[in-house]
Design a protein around this motif. Sequence first.
Motif, short mmCIF file in Angstrom:
data_model
loop_
_atom_site.label_atom_id
_atom_site.label_comp_id
_atom_site.label_asym_id
_atom_site.label_seq_id
_atom_site.Cartn_x
_atom_site.Cartn_y
_atom_site.Cartn_z
N SER A 321 0.82 -1.29 -0.02
CA SER A 321 -0.19 -0.11 0.17
C SER A 321 0.85 1.29 0.10
O SER A 321 1.89 1.46 0.71
CB SER A 321 -0.93 0.16 1.20
OG SER A 321 -1.49 1.17 1.36
N THR A 322 0.53 2.24 -0.99
CA THR A 322 1.14 3.43 -0.72
C THR A 322 -0.07 4.74 -0.77
O THR A 322 0.09 5.79 -1.01
CB THR A 322 1.91 3.63 -2.12
OG1 THR A 322 0.95 3.71 -3.30
CG2 THR A 322 2.91 2.76 -2.55
N ARG A 323 -1.14 4.15 -0.01
CA ARG A 323 -2.16 5.05 0.30
C ARG A 323 -2.21 5.96 1.54
O ARG A 323 -2.93 6.57 1.99
CB ARG A 323 -3.38 4.31 0.05
CG ARG A 323 -3.71 3.36 1.30
CD ARG A 323 -4.80 2.64 1.00
NE ARG A 323 -4.83 1.53 1.94
CZ ARG A 323 -5.55 0.16 1.69
NH1 ARG A 323 -6.24 0.06 0.67
NH2 ARG A 323 -5.50 -0.76 2.64
N ALA A 330 4.17 9.39 8.65
CA ALA A 330 4.88 8.35 7.78
C ALA A 330 5.85 9.21 6.59
O ALA A 330 5.28 10.19 6.26
CB ALA A 330 3.80 7.49 7.06
N ASN A 331 6.78 8.53 6.49
CA ASN A 331 7.61 9.33 5.29
C ASN A 331 7.29 9.15 4.18
O ASN A 331 6.64 7.91 3.61
CB ASN A 331 9.26 8.83 5.52
CG ASN A 331 9.64 9.05 7.16
OD1 ASN A 331 9.43 10.24 7.57
ND2 ASN A 331 10.56 8.14 7.53
N ILE A 332 7.24 9.98 3.01
CA ILE A 332 6.92 9.70 1.81
C ILE A 332 8.35 9.04 1.16
O ILE A 332 9.24 9.63 1.26
CB ILE A 332 6.86 11.28 0.97
CG1 ILE A 332 5.32 11.92 1.97
CG2 ILE A 332 6.33 11.17 -0.50
CD1 ILE A 332 5.09 13.40 1.35
N LEU A 333 7.76 8.22 0.20
CA LEU A 333 8.81 7.32 -0.61
C LEU A 333 9.14 8.23 -1.83
O LEU A 333 8.35 8.56 -2.60
CB LEU A 333 8.26 6.34 -1.04
CG LEU A 333 8.16 5.03 -0.12
CD1 LEU A 333 7.50 3.63 -0.53
CD2 LEU A 333 9.74 4.69 0.51
N LEU A 355 -0.63 13.89 -2.17
CA LEU A 355 0.74 14.01 -2.96
C LEU A 355 1.70 12.85 -2.50
O LEU A 355 2.40 12.49 -3.11
CB LEU A 355 1.50 15.44 -2.51
CG LEU A 355 2.87 15.69 -2.98
CD1 LEU A 355 2.88 15.58 -4.56
CD2 LEU A 355 3.39 17.02 -2.38
N SER A 356 1.49 12.44 -1.09
CA SER A 356 2.54 11.50 -0.54
C SER A 356 2.20 10.25 -1.38
O SER A 356 3.09 9.53 -1.68
CB SER A 356 2.17 11.38 0.88
OG SER A 356 0.64 10.90 1.18
N SER A 357 1.01 9.92 -1.47
CA SER A 357 0.60 8.63 -2.30
C SER A 357 1.01 8.50 -3.80
O SER A 357 1.49 7.78 -4.19
CB SER A 357 -1.07 8.20 -2.35
OG SER A 357 -1.30 8.11 -0.90
#
Length: 476
Positions: A321-323, A330-333, A355-357
């Motif tokens: 999950s990247t939601r 949580a850190n943004i990848l 934006l993070s997702s």
Amino acid sequence: MVHGSIIWPTSISTGGSVERSGTFDPSSRPPKSNAAVLEHSAADGGEMSAPPRPYTPRRLTEVAAAEVDGLISLPTGVLDDVLTRVGLRDAVRTSALSRAWRRRWEALPSLDLDFPRPKGHRGASKGLRAVDSVLLRCPGRVRRFYAYLDQLHAGRIDDWLIVLSRRGVEVFNLISVDGLIVLPSAIFSCDRLTVLRLYRCALPLLPAGFEGFPELRNLALINVRFQENGQYQLEEIIATSPSLEKLLLWDVEIAGDFTQWLIQAPNLRDLNIRSAQDLGWNIGELPSLHSADIDIRDYLPDRDFAEFIAGFASVTKLEISTRHSPLNGANILETLPCNFGNLKSLKLYTQFSELSSILSTFCLLRNAPNLERLKIMIDDGVEQKYEANGEFQNAQWTDGMCAKLQFVQITGIHWLSNELSFIELILSKTRLLCTLSVSHGEKCSMCNEGVVNKLLNYPRASSHAEVLYEGKEKKY
């Protein structure tokens, strides 16, 4: 020494009776008179002969009994195989066939105690009352124990496990239907286990001198509760199972404070983790790992998510999950310390509203140079909070990205502008693309027909690319 006692019923219900075939009675037909016999003979132009002796067939029950007794004379190994294949219930019912079969099932060298429940039935398995009697009357090895257990029978699990551990049980599958079942320490004495699946159970502390499960290949723990510092107990169970190939941890509960621990197993091929919170998992040496399915809803707020996900760099199949939202810390990848060079199939649970997702999704795609299949499952009911137009997303694309991508599937789409920009980008950049299929979710921001026509007119880098509209997504 066996602690506790086992209640031994004196008999086992076979769950039904054997119907016996009826017999043929020639006397039920009206006999022909002598006159009728003479008339028949004259009509044939033949000489008069004595009436034939009436035919008396053997009783059908005698024929069936002879066949059954013939089966009992088969080699022992063949009979054992037959009785094992028909299952315990039918093996016990063979006792009604004849005197020779009455106790034949008790001589089986091994048996499977399978107690599934009928389809649609929510309670415990039927036939559990016979377990004590079966264990008493059949001294052979128990290869498999599978049951849906309720609190009424939960009190017997202590004694059953003691016997099963001594009988070399290989597969133990226990599902609680009405509350948590506290297992005894005898579960850790089952050192011949190859499969251990527990649902709604509480595990005790590891006993002193625990040597692990040397033959365990499949471990599944769902809604299983560990005591305080249970993460170290779970770590030891995994580390002392050198043959472990599949590990599933769903909604495991560990009492006490958060502490990091290590998952490492030399032969582990499939790892599946689903949890509402971070329980301190760290990925150690997993040289044989082939696929990973990771769904942690509270994404590692106090540590580096990129470092965590790097532990799966060797997999060929990944579901993740990247939601996650930056609201939980949580850190943004944006970058990864490794490439997923073996990754062929990627399944993402995400959305294109935050934006993070969006950045995390592009980060994974950039670091999977050999990706061939991509499936994106979009959340329902998420409003677009950030405008990521075509220009912004194009800036995230790098040379060689998705160079081998052939199949893309997107489900639950809402026709938001960010989602459409992503589809347009994929179609215009992937030169080996074969199909891109789309299905919409519950809430759509635009008319389906108008958007589909728009999709069909997007430019495509691949002359073989097809765009498939599959209507509303199917929920499973």
